[in-house]
Write an enzyme that holds these catalytic residues in place. Structure first.
Site, short mmCIF file in Angstrom:
data_model
loop_
_atom_site.label_atom_id
_atom_site.label_comp_id
_atom_site.label_asym_id
_atom_site.label_seq_id
_atom_site.Cartn_x
_atom_site.Cartn_y
_atom_site.Cartn_z
N HIS A 1 0.83 -1.20 0.00
CA HIS A 1 0.00 0.00 0.00
C HIS A 1 0.87 1.26 0.00
O HIS A 1 0.58 2.24 -0.69
CB HIS A 1 -0.88 0.05 1.25
N GLN B 1 -18.36 -5.61 -1.33
CA GLN B 1 -17.54 -6.45 -2.19
C GLN B 1 -17.22 -7.80 -1.56
O GLN B 1 -16.47 -8.59 -2.13
CB GLN B 1 -16.25 -5.72 -2.61
N ASP C 1 -3.83 -6.91 -7.45
CA ASP C 1 -5.22 -7.18 -7.83
C ASP C 1 -5.38 -6.82 -9.30
O ASP C 1 -6.02 -5.82 -9.66
CB ASP C 1 -6.16 -6.37 -6.94
N VAL D 1 4.47 -5.61 -4.67
CA VAL D 1 5.58 -5.62 -3.70
C VAL D 1 5.58 -7.00 -3.04
O VAL D 1 4.52 -7.50 -2.66
CB VAL D 1 5.40 -4.51 -2.65
N SER E 1 0.04 -9.02 1.13
CA SER E 1 -1.41 -8.97 1.21
C SER E 1 -1.79 -8.84 2.67
O SER E 1 -1.15 -9.43 3.54
CB SER E 1 -2.02 -10.25 0.64
N SER E 2 -2.83 -8.07 2.93
CA SER E 2 -3.32 -7.98 4.31
C SER E 2 -3.75 -9.34 4.81
O SER E 2 -3.72 -9.62 6.01
CB SER E 2 -4.50 -7.01 4.39
N ARG E 3 -4.15 -10.23 3.90
CA ARG E 3 -4.61 -11.55 4.32
C ARG E 3 -3.45 -12.49 4.66
O ARG E 3 -3.69 -13.58 5.20
CB ARG E 3 -5.49 -12.18 3.23
#
Lengths: 285, 285
Positions: A38, A63, A152, A178, A187-189
């Site tokens: 981000h 979403q 994404d 990145v 990823s946040s996940r």
């Protein structure tokens, strides 16, 4: 101190004030729980010419499907605030769900081609929610440019199509993925992954980069066959594959033959209960 | 001389220039073949605070069904240009279809509630086309306010819902219906009517105003029963009724009982091959 704005009308006013001062406004839409990926988008907004950068932090309920992780999606606003301030963003836009969706939505923005394959097959309402919330964010932030991550890839393609078809006066910048040092796309996940799952998830980037190397070096030539090799590597690592596809990077339509001119490999796979996506562009074969 | 702009990017630039000068921009979307009803919308934009008014003249193909009158829809740009100039509009935006739809649209704006009844039943893609083209016009003209006619009551309600749900920074003004002296609501499609059809079409406004008078004076009390009386009058005049409905004027949902608090009567009916719509608000019963 970075400025925090919660209200849509206040953000519109801020953005119009920036423009009256001759400043270019850049928007970085996020769902928060920010990581280095981000933060690179903030840099890309600056590099793209944004004088003022607003980062939106909003976990968008429309979403997420009914069985998805909206409630569990990680949130840490104080962490996000600190990172945005350190990275030099000017504003965080952090609306409440009850402000963004004050009444049940009956008007949607829906892309009907690019959004249907890949993640759209298993997440049928996802890209409608994305296109709608990005429209709302565009109308709230009134940006001159907006930055999305290549991570994404399908989302970025849907947004570019939306901007083209609906004439939003917004330039779209797509910033590179990145990765952690070991290759895993940020990823946040990723925080959901156990150590073992993380290690097994490295099969994603390894198999993608192996395909790129094999095709670009000429060791192998058939991009369609390469998807089978990637799928096998993921399954051998214990992944449950949602898709492995090779696409035209501009249209995001699946390649109909194996020649690369260039091509985008895209993967979605679960390790444990965590669904990860990644993609890699191959220039030639 | 009024300025004619054909290109989307030129209009965006014009609008941003107006705002930099501190001027409020008003948009009047039309399909051209202008009449006094359209011209009243220019006045309403001024009265609503627009310093600069742009009238868009664009017959939008995506809101016509395959069997509808897109090709036959009346066009007379020189007539439109002269009327806009006389009425003091600043700009006419007259894009080519090939510029507004440079590529096949795959991203649509669709309202899913208000748009489904009334005209939406017989014109299933109409309001999707309207919402999409109005989004495109908003993004091209970047107006502070936009004016729509009450004549197309359902369209105005769909647009207001779109603005609410998608956060367009645009104030919507709905201007009253303009009628001929004999009561017929002005419409570009009135030119299709023969003298005899025109006379018979007066049954529309006559029956609507009779219902209003009967309900507001207390002679009759049941708004639902009134729709039957209107329908009978239209059929006796040789009209082929599409619908006669009585609605909540805010939600545009059909009234479920006959009490008026207030109510909107809405009619669509064909005389010969010409489909006409009209509506009238009743304040109390």
């Amino acid at each position: 101190m970075i400025r925090i704005i919660h209200s849509i009308s206040e953000l519109q006013k801020w953005s119009m004030d920036q423009k009256k001062q001759g400043k270019t406004v850049g928007l970085v839409p996020t769902m928060g729980f920010l990581h280095a990926g981000h933060l690179s988008l903030i840099d890309a907004a600056r590099a793209g010419g944004a004088d003022s950068v607003v980062v939106s932090v909003f976990v968008n309920p429309t979403q997420f499907g009914p069985t998805e992780d909206f409630d569990q999606y990680p949130r840490d606003f104080e962490h996000d605030r600190r990172l945005c301030e350190e990275r030099g963003a000017d504003v965080i836009f952090a609306p409440a769900v009850s402000d963004m969706y004050a009444a049940p939505v009956t008007c949607w923005v829906e892309e009907t081609e690019i959004s249907k394959g890949l993640c759209g097959r298993t997440r049928p309402i996802h890209f409608r929610g994305v296109a709608t919330v990005v429209t709302k964010l565009f109308n709230a932030a009134l940006p001159d440019l907006a930055v999305f991550g290549q991570k994404d890839a399908q989302q970025a393609a849907v947004i570019k199509r939306m901007v083209r078809d609906l004439n939003f006066p917004v330039r779209i910048i797509v910033a590179p993925i990145v990765r952690e040092e070991d290759g895993l796309a940020l990823s946040s996940r990723n925080k959901y992954l156990s150590k073992d799952e993380h290690d097994r998830a490295l099969s994603i980037s390894r198999s993608l980069f192996a395909a790129k190397k094999a095709l670009e070096s000429g060791i192998r030539k058939d991009a369609l066959a390469e998807t089978g090799i990637i799928r096998k590597a993921l399954e051998e690592a214990g992944g449950v594959v949602d898709y492995v596809e090779v696409l035209d990077p501009d249209s995001m339509m699946p390649l109909t033959d194996g020649s690369v001119r260039p091509a985008l490999f895209a993967v979605a796979v679960r390790f444990g209960s965590t669904r990860l996506i990644d993609n890699l562009r191959v220039e030639r074969a």
